[in-house]
Design an enzyme around this catalytic site. Sequence first.
Site, PDB file in Angstrom:
ATOM      1  N   CYS A  42      62.261  25.183  41.805  1.00 50.77           N
ATOM      2  CA  CYS A  42      62.584  23.950  42.523  1.00 50.77           C
ATOM      3  C   CYS A  42      61.733  22.802  41.970  1.00 50.77           C
ATOM      4  O   CYS A  42      60.668  23.013  41.398  1.00 50.77           O
ATOM      5  CB  CYS A  42      62.319  24.149  44.004  1.00 50.77           C
ATOM      6  SG  CYS A  42      62.788  22.738  45.033  1.00 50.77           S
ATOM      7  N   ASP A  44      60.105  20.804  43.711  1.00 46.17           N
ATOM      8  CA  ASP A  44      59.034  20.523  44.682  1.00 46.17           C
ATOM      9  C   ASP A  44      57.673  20.395  43.988  1.00 46.17           C
ATOM     10  O   ASP A  44      57.273  21.255  43.196  1.00 46.17           O
ATOM     11  CB  ASP A  44      58.996  21.658  45.717  1.00 46.17           C
ATOM     12  CG  ASP A  44      58.168  21.274  46.928  1.00 46.17           C
ATOM     13  OD1 ASP A  44      56.967  20.990  46.765  1.00 46.17           O
ATOM     14  OD2 ASP A  44      58.719  21.264  48.040  1.00 46.17           O
ATOM     15  N   ARG A  46      54.834  20.842  44.956  1.00 48.91           N
ATOM     16  CA  ARG A  46      53.798  21.819  45.321  1.00 48.91           C
ATOM     17  C   ARG A  46      53.972  23.159  44.609  1.00 48.91           C
ATOM     18  O   ARG A  46      53.261  24.123  44.908  1.00 48.91           O
ATOM     19  CB  ARG A  46      53.815  22.022  46.838  1.00 48.91           C
ATOM     20  CG  ARG A  46      53.543  20.742  47.610  1.00 48.91           C
ATOM     21  CD  ARG A  46      53.976  20.869  49.051  1.00 48.91           C
ATOM     22  NE  ARG A  46      55.426  21.043  49.166  1.00 48.91           N
ATOM     23  CZ  ARG A  46      56.070  21.233  50.317  1.00 48.91           C
ATOM     24  NH1 ARG A  46      55.411  21.273  51.441  1.00 48.91           N
ATOM     25  NH2 ARG A  46      57.390  21.374  50.334  1.00 48.91           N
ATOM     26  N   HIS A  98      60.874  28.882  46.708  1.00 47.47           N
ATOM     27  CA  HIS A  98      59.631  28.755  47.481  1.00 47.47           C
ATOM     28  C   HIS A  98      59.940  28.608  48.968  1.00 47.47           C
ATOM     29  O   HIS A  98      60.938  27.987  49.342  1.00 47.47           O
ATOM     30  CB  HIS A  98      58.788  27.577  46.992  1.00 47.47           C
ATOM     31  CG  HIS A  98      59.402  26.243  47.271  1.00 47.47           C
ATOM     32  ND1 HIS A  98      59.030  25.444  48.337  1.00 47.47           N
ATOM     33  CD2 HIS A  98      60.392  25.560  46.642  1.00 47.47           C
ATOM     34  CE1 HIS A  98      59.744  24.346  48.332  1.00 47.47           C
ATOM     35  NE2 HIS A  98      60.582  24.386  47.316  1.00 47.47           N
ATOM     36  N   CYS A 101      61.494  25.390  51.532  1.00 56.32           N
ATOM     37  CA  CYS A 101      62.220  24.539  50.567  1.00 56.32           C
ATOM     38  C   CYS A 101      63.087  23.502  51.289  1.00 56.32           C
ATOM     39  O   CYS A 101      63.972  23.854  52.076  1.00 56.32           O
ATOM     40  CB  CYS A 101      63.088  25.417  49.661  1.00 56.32           C
ATOM     41  SG  CYS A 101      63.959  24.467  48.391  1.00 56.32           S
TER      42      CYS A 101
END
Length: 214
Positions: A42, A44, A46, A98, A101
Site C-alpha cells: 500500500c 501508506d 507508515r 497492512h 488500511c
Amino acid sequence: MQFTDRLLLENRAWAAGMQAADPEIFTRLHQGQAPGALWISCCDSRVPAEQICNASPGELFIHRNIANLVNEHDANVMSVIEYALNALEVEHIIVCGHRGCGGIQAAISGDEALNALPRVEAHVGQLRQLVAAHANELNRFTRLGDKVDHVVELNVAAQVERLAGLSLVRESWAARRAPTLHGWVYDLASGQIDDVVSRAATDADADGWRRAAS
Ligand SMILES: [Zn+2]
C-alpha cells in the site's frame, strides 16, 4: 526549515553515511540491479518497505498502490510485474497489506466515504466484491477496525490468487518455476509482519500452462 529542505539535507547525510560504511556501494548499485523480490504494498506512509525488513538498496523492486491491488487492467502494476519477471527474473513476489488500511476501510464503509474521491473509488471499488463474498463471516465482527483487519488478510490472499492466475506468472512458472508468491500483513501497532499465505509453482501449474500454450 521547510520539510522538503530537510529531506534534501538528510539525503546528503544518508549518502555520506552509506559511503562511509561501504565505499563501493554506489559504484555497485550504479552498475545494475538484481533484486530478490518484487514487493507490492500500500502507499501508506507508515509502511516503508525496505525499512521494515531491513533491506538494502537493490534488494526489493517495489510497486505501491492504495490497498496493494493487482488488477490486470492496471497498466502500471502490470508493467511492473512484466519487468520484474521477464527482465529482472525475481524469485519472489510479496504482496504486503497492512492492518488499519484506509483503502480497505473506504471500500467497506461504502459510497459515502468515497463520494468526494472518484479516482480512489474507481481503484478500490473492486474490493466490494470481496467484501460481499465474505459478508457472513464479516458480520461476526462488531468493530469496524476488526472487520477492516480481516478484509486486509482476505485481500492479500485474493491478490496472491490473482497473481497466480496471470499469464505473466504462469509463463514464468512454466519457464523457470519461479516466482513463489507470498501474502503478508504488516501490523502498524507492533511493527511486525505476519506470513498469511504462500503459493509456489507446482508441476501441474508448469505443465498445464505449457500444454495450453502449445
Ligand atoms: Zn493502506
